[in-house]
Design a protein around this motif. Structure first.
Motif, mmCIF file in Angstrom:
data_model
loop_
_atom_site.group_PDB
_atom_site.id
_atom_site.type_symbol
_atom_site.label_atom_id
_atom_site.label_comp_id
_atom_site.label_asym_id
_atom_site.label_seq_id
_atom_site.Cartn_x
_atom_site.Cartn_y
_atom_site.Cartn_z
ATOM 1 N N THR A 240 0.798 -1.227 0.000
ATOM 2 C CA THR A 240 0.000 0.000 0.000
ATOM 3 C C THR A 240 0.829 1.274 0.000
ATOM 4 O O THR A 240 0.355 2.333 -0.406
ATOM 5 C CB THR A 240 -0.920 0.032 1.233
ATOM 6 N N GLY A 242 1.875 2.553 2.822
ATOM 7 C CA GLY A 242 1.613 3.203 4.094
ATOM 8 C C GLY A 242 2.355 2.567 5.253
ATOM 9 O O GLY A 242 3.137 1.630 5.093
ATOM 10 N N THR A 256 -2.602 3.612 8.777
ATOM 11 C CA THR A 256 -3.332 4.790 9.251
ATOM 12 C C THR A 256 -2.751 6.077 8.664
ATOM 13 O O THR A 256 -1.565 6.127 8.311
ATOM 14 C CB THR A 256 -3.279 4.894 10.784
ATOM 15 N N PRO A 257 -3.558 7.125 8.587
ATOM 16 C CA PRO A 257 -3.026 8.403 8.103
ATOM 17 C C PRO A 257 -1.999 9.011 9.050
ATOM 18 O O PRO A 257 -1.056 9.654 8.600
ATOM 19 C CB PRO A 257 -4.266 9.284 7.985
ATOM 20 N N THR A 260 1.242 6.946 8.432
ATOM 21 C CA THR A 260 1.746 7.122 7.070
ATOM 22 C C THR A 260 2.318 8.520 6.905
ATOM 23 O O THR A 260 3.375 8.711 6.285
ATOM 24 C CB THR A 260 0.628 6.868 6.047
ATOM 25 N N TRP A 297 -0.786 7.008 -0.970
ATOM 26 C CA TRP A 297 -1.712 6.446 0.024
ATOM 27 C C TRP A 297 -2.456 7.578 0.732
ATOM 28 O O TRP A 297 -3.674 7.509 0.924
ATOM 29 C CB TRP A 297 -0.971 5.597 1.050
ATOM 30 N N THR A 300 -5.110 9.072 -1.620
ATOM 31 C CA THR A 300 -6.238 8.163 -1.825
ATOM 32 C C THR A 300 -7.099 8.037 -0.577
ATOM 33 O O THR A 300 -8.327 7.891 -0.664
ATOM 34 C CB THR A 300 -5.726 6.772 -2.238
ATOM 35 N N ASN A 301 -6.461 8.119 0.592
ATOM 36 C CA ASN A 301 -7.171 7.873 1.850
ATOM 37 C C ASN A 301 -7.305 9.133 2.694
ATOM 38 O O ASN A 301 -7.414 9.052 3.926
ATOM 39 C CB ASN A 301 -6.414 6.797 2.649
ATOM 40 N N ASN A 303 -9.688 11.099 3.331
ATOM 41 C CA ASN A 303 -10.881 11.183 4.186
ATOM 42 C C ASN A 303 -10.694 10.468 5.521
ATOM 43 O O ASN A 303 -11.391 10.770 6.491
ATOM 44 C CB ASN A 303 -12.101 10.608 3.462
ATOM 45 N N GLN A 304 -9.766 9.532 5.573
ATOM 46 C CA GLN A 304 -9.528 8.836 6.839
ATOM 47 C C GLN A 304 -8.977 9.775 7.913
ATOM 48 O O GLN A 304 -9.069 9.479 9.108
ATOM 49 C CB GLN A 304 -8.571 7.666 6.627
ATOM 50 N N SER A 308 -10.263 9.530 11.805
ATOM 51 C CA SER A 308 -9.249 8.986 12.690
ATOM 52 C C SER A 308 -9.675 9.102 14.145
ATOM 53 O O SER A 308 -10.427 10.003 14.533
ATOM 54 C CB SER A 308 -7.931 9.741 12.486
#
Length: 786
Positions: A240, A242, A256-257, A260, A297, A300-301, A303-304, A308
């Motif tokens: 990924t 991340g 996780t953001p 990462t 990553w 793409t992510n 919104n996480q 969180s």
């Protein structure tokens, strides 16, 4: 097992349900949010600190469920970290270390025993924010922080020349598969030196602390940054791109953001120490696959971040990689705009975002993300027969802008940022910075659409800076051709040694080496600057100041030139104006821009912006049209504008048309663009030929000034004009002449045209942008009889 507590002492946050996105927060709303957050934190200080326990608590023990509470960890082995974090956030937001409450917290931090990784790392970051002279007071504490941070890193003790410390309880130093954990997990941090484990959260803060200490003058041990980089690369999820909280939790912990962002930001730091020279020889864009995978990553992510468990900590991570990478956008996501919108909407009435932890992280996001942007580096594509080339070498030195901006931050003792932008969006996106930086080693061939955006950016007050990587002749030649096309005749000339850009802060006469700089100007200000052969980008990329100070100091001078040494606009602040659709104009007027055989239109953007001022503030819609003098087309106009940046002379036919215009009741507005002396002399000669009426300075109680929207004595001049030419003059100095009992000529030997554009730029003899706009608004309203 206490590793389950993801960010340990950092964020005792609660799960938050983020609201639906609202319209973008204004710069004023962000500024107010910062002010309230600072007040919240300052007012919650007690006895010089922000600890929930006023003395260190015993080592925490698991409860009946086998859990260790975060607050217990904070108050034991990370005690002092809360105070360090809050103090750091306040100093980063502009509070002075000399301010009594800040001085009290710094004294508290330097006199209490602190040894946890988070706490020490946060304290270490404070010293980088100190002026060099102030750091001397904390020299011994800085040395102690360095030793603890190295010791708390797996394998770190060996870097100090000592033996590895066994884990608490004297157990064997054996990890999975019988491997010494100090070697297996080498380069990562644990909570304290006695810990057996490690995690990526503690590790990123350990690295941040060491990075700050090195920036403050404390060198890291040989090999430190290579060990750190190897560790983070090894732990990156290859599928990924991340990172999760830590490998011991890989079966149960997702990518996780927060982690990462920690991984990406850490690799940006190690890149600056280990790979500066990888990008010097102009072999195309340099890429870092691990960073690119992590950034992908995050994009793409994204919104996480808002889902969180630790959203404020996550936003802090987003801010770190956003500023480290320079990207204004993650993909198409304006990370600062979205994050600041969220935070403004979530701020509580008391000015906080819950805990002191969360408030500090939110404050750091808002403050550091809105720091003034020195320059935007352009990600562009070359057009080959209608197809854009994805392989354009726009970023051969990926850390050039980052390094020179960091150096300027240290010199000016304030946070400054840089950005990467593209030409896919609005021209407004380019105006976060006054300088647009274009670099490469290929022949430029941009699309017509891209060229139009560059032209508009400059016409709105911006400056384009070009660097021919490795002195590439094709790039330099094509950059000059671009200038000639956008701003004809567009002649580049070597900037003279006496140019203000060489002398407005750092002095060229003190440089040990030379620096060839070419410029294209409109007679009043520089529009494009070119390094055709000097290649300072190479010097910036290496991070080496040394004997090449001219490469660094010139960029600082250029930024000061584009900000008049004082107007460091925060990100989000803008002078760009557009007609407000909610304002209904009740009046109209028409103005002729007078074209003649000379530099009649040096600032094409001036009347476009002034028209917006008139619409928004005077409810007057102005139509501006170009009229060539001498062709008999001026009849029917009540207003006309004449300007120049140099010496000129009208023909007899052109003068006769202007005489008829004035005699017929028209008003001629004239100004010396840039305050140029030769232009002023020519204008005065031409105006005297139009009428026998004497041109006198209008008194400040003249009816014209009733339309200013401010007292006449509040009209201000640019710093350069006040210092070099006008002394302590206050208020407007417009001249006027009446014909047939009507003010027929309004003349300003001081600049109005550059001022109407709105950009702060040095070397202009004239009014400030705000005063120029107010004066011309008053002139148009008065002269049009409205």
């Amino acid at each position: 097992m206490r590793h389950w507590a993801f960010v340990v002492w950092i964020v005792a946050g609660i799960l938050i349900c983020w609201p639906t996105p609202a319209p973008a927060a204004t710069s004023k709303q962000v500024e107010d949010a910062i002010k309230k957050a600072k007040e919240f934190l300052i007012n919650s200080q007690r006895e010089g600190n922000w600890e929930s326990a006023q003395k260190r608590m015993p080592e925490p023990r698991p409860n009946a469920l086998g859990q260790v509470m975060i607050t217990d960890i904070i108050n034991s082995n990370q005690w002092g970290g809360t105070t360090a974090l809050v103090t750091y956030a306040l100093l980063a937001s502009g509070e002075s270390a000399q301010e009594p409450r800040m001085a009290e917290s710094l004294k508290w931090l330097s006199t209490h025993e602190i040894n946890g990784t988070y706490a020490i790392a946060m304290r270490a970051q404070l010293w980088y924010l100190m002026p060099p002279g102030k750091r001397k007071e904390f020299a011994e504490v800085m040395k102690k922080d360095r030793e603890i941070l190295i010791t708390n890193m797996r394998g770190g003790k060996s870097l100090l020349g000592g033996a590895r410390r066994p884990p608490a309880g004297g157990g064997p130093m054996i990890g999975p598969g019988g491997v010494d954990p100090n070697e297996e997990f080498k380069g990562f941090y644990r909570y304290t030196a006695d810990d057996n484990g490690y995690d990526h959260s503690a590790s990123q803060f350990g690295v941040l602390g060491m990075w700050a200490l090195e920036q403050a003058g404390m060198e890291s041990p040989n090999g430190y940054w290579k060990i750190v980089e190897d560790a983070w690369l090894k732990d990156q999820d290859k599928a990924t791109g991340g990172w999760n909280y830590g490998p011991l939790f890989r079966p149960m912990q997702p990518i996780t953001p927060t982690m990462t962002a920690a991984g990406v930001a850490t690799l940006f730091i190690t890149q600056d120490y280990l790979h500066m020279k990888d990008a010097l020889d102009c072999k195309g864009n340099i890429s870092n696959k691990a960073i690119e995978a992590g950034m992908k990553w995050m994009t793409t992510n994204f919104n996480q971040v808002f889902k969180s468990e630790w959203p404020f900590y996550a936003l802090y991570g987003v801010e770190r990689i956003g500023l480290a990478s320079g990207y204004k956008y993650l993909g198409t996501i304006d990370w600062y705009e979205i994050g600041s919108d969220k935070l403004v909407g979530l701020q509580q009435p008391d000015g906080g975002w819950g805990t002191a932890f969360d408030t500090s992280f939110a404050l750091l996001f808002l403050v550091r993300g809105r720091a003034p942007v020195v320059m935007n580096k352009l990600e562009y594509a070359i057009d080959f027969h209608g197809e854009k080339n994805a392989g354009t070498n726009w970023n051969e030195r990926p850390r050039d802008a980052a390094n020179v901006t960091r150096w300027m931050s240290r010199q000016f003792e304030r946070d400054l940022n840089w950005q990467i932008v593209n030409l896919k969006g609005s021209v407004d996106d380019l105006h976060d910075a006054p300088i647009l930086y274009i670099t490469g080693n290929q022949v430029l061939n941009l699309t017509a659409e891209d060229e139009a955006k560059l032209k508009e950016f400059v016409n709105q007050g911006g400056l384009i800076l070009g660097n021919a990587d490795c002195g590439h002749l094709g790039f330099a030649t094509s950059f000059k051709k671009l200038g000639a096309k956008l701003f004809p005749p567009g002649e580049f000339k070597e900037l003279p040694a006496g140019h203000i850009v060489f002398n407005n802060f750092y002095q060229r006469s003190k440089w040990k080496g030379g620096l060839s700089v070419q410029g294209l100007n409109n007679g009043a200000r520089e529009l494009m600057i070119l390094f055709a052969s000097a290649d300072p980008s190479r010097i910036w990329q290496t991070g080496t100041y040394g004997a090449r100070e001219e490469a660094w100091q010139f960029l600082a001078n250029l930024y000061l030139y584009m900000s008049e040494k004082k107007d460091f606009r925060f990100k989000g602040d803008t002078y760009i104006l557009k007609p407000d659709a909610n304002v209904q104009a009740s009046k109209t007027a028409k103005l002729a821009r007078l074209q003649y055989a000379g530099n009649w239109d040096p600032e094409p953007g001036s009347w476009k912006r002034e028209s917006a001022v008139l619409h928004n503030e005077a409810q007057l819609d102005l139509t501006v049209e170009t009229i060539r003098l001498g062709e008999g087309k001026l009849a029917g106009y009540k207003l006309a504008h004449l300007t120049s940046t140099n010496k000129f002379k009208l023909s007899d036919k052109e003068r006769e048309e202007l005489k008829a215009f004035i005699a017929g009741g028209g008003t001629l507005i004239a100004d010396a663009c840039g305050g140029n002396g030769e232009a002023a002399n020519s204008l005065e000669t031409e105006l005297a030929a139009l009428s026998t009426a004497k041109i006198d300075i209008l008194k400040q109680d003249h009816p014209l000034y009733t339309g200013l929207g401010m007292p006449a004595d509040k009209i201000e001049y640019r710093p350069f004009a006040s210092k070099q030419h006008l002394g302590g003059v206050h208020g407007p100095r417009l001249r006027g002449a009446e014909v047939n009992n009507k003010l027929a000529i309004i003349y300003s030997p001081e600049d109005l045209s550059v001022g109407m554009v709105g950009q702060a730029v040095d070397g202009i003899i004239g009014y400030t942008p705000a005063s120029s706009a107010a004066l011309m608004k008053a002139v148009v309203v008065y002269a049009s009889g409205q």
